[in-house]
Design a protein around this motif. Structure first.
Motif, PDB file in Angstrom:
ATOM      1  N   HIS A 139     -19.259  16.463 -20.380  1.00 19.70           N
ATOM      2  CA  HIS A 139     -19.228  15.592 -21.557  1.00 19.70           C
ATOM      3  C   HIS A 139     -20.421  14.643 -21.494  1.00 19.70           C
ATOM      4  N   TYR A 140     -20.703  14.000 -22.617  1.00 16.20           N
ATOM      5  CA  TYR A 140     -21.695  12.938 -22.652  1.00 16.20           C
ATOM      6  C   TYR A 140     -20.948  11.623 -22.495  1.00 16.20           C
ATOM      7  N   PRO A 141     -21.081  10.950 -21.351  1.00 14.65           N
ATOM      8  CA  PRO A 141     -20.400   9.664 -21.172  1.00 14.65           C
ATOM      9  C   PRO A 141     -20.805   8.694 -22.289  1.00 14.65           C
ATOM     10  N   GLY A 142     -19.843   7.969 -22.743  1.00 15.42           N
ATOM     11  CA  GLY A 142     -20.070   7.028 -23.838  1.00 15.42           C
ATOM     12  C   GLY A 142     -19.818   7.678 -25.181  1.00 15.42           C
ATOM     13  N   MET A 143     -20.469   8.793 -25.461  1.00 14.16           N
ATOM     14  CA  MET A 143     -20.272   9.472 -26.734  1.00 14.16           C
ATOM     15  C   MET A 143     -18.861  10.077 -26.812  1.00 14.16           C
ATOM     16  N   ALA A 144     -18.413  10.689 -25.742  1.00 10.71           N
ATOM     17  CA  ALA A 144     -17.081  11.304 -25.755  1.00 10.71           C
ATOM     18  C   ALA A 144     -16.003  10.239 -25.942  1.00 10.71           C
ATOM     19  N   GLU A 145     -16.102   9.138 -25.218  1.00 11.31           N
ATOM     20  CA  GLU A 145     -15.116   8.068 -25.354  1.00 11.31           C
ATOM     21  C   GLU A 145     -15.118   7.499 -26.771  1.00 11.31           C
ATOM     22  N   ALA A 146     -16.311   7.311 -27.331  1.00 11.06           N
ATOM     23  CA  ALA A 146     -16.428   6.744 -28.682  1.00 11.06           C
ATOM     24  C   ALA A 146     -15.807   7.665 -29.727  1.00 11.06           C
ATOM     25  N   GLU A 147     -16.023   8.963 -29.602  1.00 10.67           N
ATOM     26  CA  GLU A 147     -15.453   9.905 -30.569  1.00 10.67           C
ATOM     27  C   GLU A 147     -13.937   9.962 -30.454  1.00 10.67           C
ATOM     28  N   ILE A 148     -13.428   9.991 -29.230  1.00 12.29           N
ATOM     29  CA  ILE A 148     -11.976  10.013 -29.047  1.00 12.29           C
ATOM     30  C   ILE A 148     -11.372   8.708 -29.562  1.00 12.29           C
ATOM     31  N   ALA A 149     -12.024   7.594 -29.295  1.00 12.48           N
ATOM     32  CA  ALA A 149     -11.532   6.296 -29.772  1.00 12.48           C
ATOM     33  C   ALA A 149     -11.526   6.243 -31.297  1.00 12.48           C
ATOM     34  N   ARG A 150     -12.533   6.834 -31.931  1.00  8.75           N
ATOM     35  CA  ARG A 150     -12.590   6.862 -33.393  1.00  8.75           C
ATOM     36  C   ARG A 150     -11.403   7.634 -33.969  1.00  8.75           C
ATOM     37  N   VAL A 151     -11.116   8.784 -33.403  1.00  5.02           N
ATOM     38  CA  VAL A 151      -9.998   9.600 -33.874  1.00  5.02           C
ATOM     39  C   VAL A 151      -8.668   8.911 -33.563  1.00  5.02           C
ATOM     40  N   ALA A 152      -8.562   8.281 -32.406  1.00  9.59           N
ATOM     41  CA  ALA A 152      -7.337   7.555 -32.049  1.00  9.59           C
ATOM     42  C   ALA A 152      -7.108   6.398 -33.020  1.00  9.59           C
ATOM     43  N   ALA A 153      -8.165   5.698 -33.395  1.00 13.98           N
ATOM     44  CA  ALA A 153      -8.035   4.602 -34.362  1.00 13.98           C
ATOM     45  C   ALA A 153      -7.532   5.136 -35.702  1.00 13.98           C
ATOM     46  N   GLU A 154      -8.012   6.318 -36.092  1.00 14.94           N
ATOM     47  CA  GLU A 154      -7.524   6.926 -37.329  1.00 14.94           C
ATOM     48  C   GLU A 154      -6.023   7.233 -37.218  1.00 14.94           C
ATOM     49  N   ALA A 155      -5.592   7.721 -36.057  1.00 18.01           N
ATOM     50  CA  ALA A 155      -4.163   8.010 -35.862  1.00 18.01           C
ATOM     51  C   ALA A 155      -3.325   6.750 -36.010  1.00 18.01           C
ATOM     52  N   THR A 156      -3.835   5.629 -35.533  1.00 17.88           N
ATOM     53  CA  THR A 156      -3.056   4.383 -35.622  1.00 17.88           C
ATOM     54  C   THR A 156      -2.956   3.868 -37.052  1.00 17.88           C
ATOM     55  N   THR A 157      -3.858   4.303 -37.929  1.00 15.97           N
ATOM     56  CA  THR A 157      -3.737   3.910 -39.337  1.00 15.97           C
ATOM     57  C   THR A 157      -2.840   4.876 -40.112  1.00 15.97           C
ATOM     58  N   ARG A 158      -2.699   6.105 -39.629  1.00 19.62           N
ATOM     59  CA  ARG A 158      -1.882   7.104 -40.317  1.00 19.62           C
ATOM     60  C   ARG A 158      -0.394   6.992 -39.981  1.00 19.62           C
ATOM     61  N   TRP A 159      -0.082   6.589 -38.746  1.00 26.51           N
ATOM     62  CA  TRP A 159       1.309   6.559 -38.296  1.00 26.51           C
ATOM     63  C   TRP A 159       1.628   5.210 -37.672  1.00 26.51           C
ATOM     64  N   PRO A 160       2.900   4.782 -37.779  1.00 25.23           N
ATOM     65  CA  PRO A 160       3.307   3.502 -37.185  1.00 25.23           C
ATOM     66  C   PRO A 160       3.526   3.648 -35.674  1.00 25.23           C
ATOM     67  N   LEU A 161       2.458   3.508 -34.928  1.00 26.82           N
ATOM     68  CA  LEU A 161       2.508   3.716 -33.477  1.00 26.82           C
ATOM     69  C   LEU A 161       2.592   2.397 -32.729  1.00 26.82           C
ATOM     70  N   PHE A 162       3.275   2.446 -31.581  1.00 24.48           N
ATOM     71  CA  PHE A 162       3.327   1.305 -30.667  1.00 24.48           C
ATOM     72  C   PHE A 162       2.418   1.526 -29.470  1.00 24.48           C
ATOM     73  N   GLY A 163       1.929   2.735 -29.314  1.00 27.72           N
ATOM     74  CA  GLY A 163       1.027   3.047 -28.212  1.00 27.72           C
ATOM     75  C   GLY A 163       0.450   4.437 -28.377  1.00 27.72           C
ATOM     76  N   LEU A 164      -0.775   4.615 -27.875  1.00 26.70           N
ATOM     77  CA  LEU A 164      -1.445   5.910 -27.931  1.00 26.70           C
ATOM     78  C   LEU A 164      -2.364   6.008 -26.714  1.00 26.70           C
ATOM     79  N   VAL A 165      -2.237   7.105 -25.991  1.00 24.10           N
ATOM     80  CA  VAL A 165      -3.025   7.337 -24.787  1.00 24.10           C
ATOM     81  C   VAL A 165      -3.678   8.710 -24.900  1.00 24.10           C
ATOM     82  N   ALA A 166      -4.956   8.783 -24.565  1.00 24.41           N
ATOM     83  CA  ALA A 166      -5.658  10.071 -24.477  1.00 24.41           C
ATOM     84  C   ALA A 166      -6.480  10.063 -23.197  1.00 24.41           C
ATOM     85  N   ILE A 167      -6.149  10.982 -22.300  1.00 25.63           N
ATOM     86  CA  ILE A 167      -6.876  11.121 -21.034  1.00 25.63           C
ATOM     87  C   ILE A 167      -7.417  12.540 -20.981  1.00 25.63           C
ATOM     88  N   HIS A 168      -8.705  12.672 -20.685  1.00 26.09           N
ATOM     89  CA  HIS A 168      -9.328  13.992 -20.577  1.00 26.09           C
ATOM     90  C   HIS A 168     -10.114  14.042 -19.281  1.00 26.09           C
TER      91      HIS A 168
END
Length: 155
Positions: A53-82
């Motif tokens: 992976h490209y450090p920094g870019m991979a985290e930023a892309e996953i964080a962007r998608v995770a932020a979208e998930a938090t706007t779509r669903w009423p979440l209390f927590g979200l974890v993504a580990i790769h």
């Protein structure tokens, strides 16, 4: 809005430890959905899967998608580990946890995250074969792209 936890790491992770950390002190969580992706042995031909992976870019892309998930669903927590590096058959590669008051939101958010991790997260995979040869870089699968397309419409 919650702050999703995103980690890209070489070392393995513990599902139970991650669930415990996510739910510690929380009585409002009614559902935690988890997905753990494992390295498959391709009919005995795989010694390991190399993940880069490209450090920094991979985290930023996953964080962007995770932020979208938090706007779509009423979440209390979200974890993504790769994980990255060499991963042997049977070992864990990826973990997604989604926590919500109700199961449907948690299921859908976890499914959404995995579809996007499979298709858009900047990771590259290459097979190290059991016979000692090195395979080429693995291309994305069309069925993964098709699965991700369903999220392009509003939830």
């Amino acid at each position: 809005m919650i702050s999703p936890l995103i980690r890209i790491q070489r070392e393995d992770f513990s599902l139970q430890d991650e669930i415990d950390a996510l739910t510690a002190g929380r009585a409002d969580i009614g559902a935690v959905v988890s997905f753990t992706g494992l390295c498959r042995d391709e009919a005995g031909t795989l010694a390991a899967l190399e993940l880069e992976h490209y450090p920094g870019m991979a985290e930023a892309e996953i964080a962007r998608v995770a932020a979208e998930a938090t706007t779509r669903w009423p979440l209390f927590g979200l974890v993504a580990i790769h994980r990255y590096g060499l991963v042997k058959p049977g070992e864990q590669i990826v973990l997604v946890l989604a926590a919500s008051a109700h199961r449907r939101a948690a299921f859908e958010a976890a499914d959404f995250m995995m579809d996007y991790l499979k298709t858009r997260a900047p990771f590259w995979k290459r097979e190290h074969r059991a016979d000692g040869t090195l395979g080429g870089w693995i291309e994305a699968k069309a069925d993964d792209d098709d699965a991700a397309k369903r999220w392009e419409q509003a939830p």
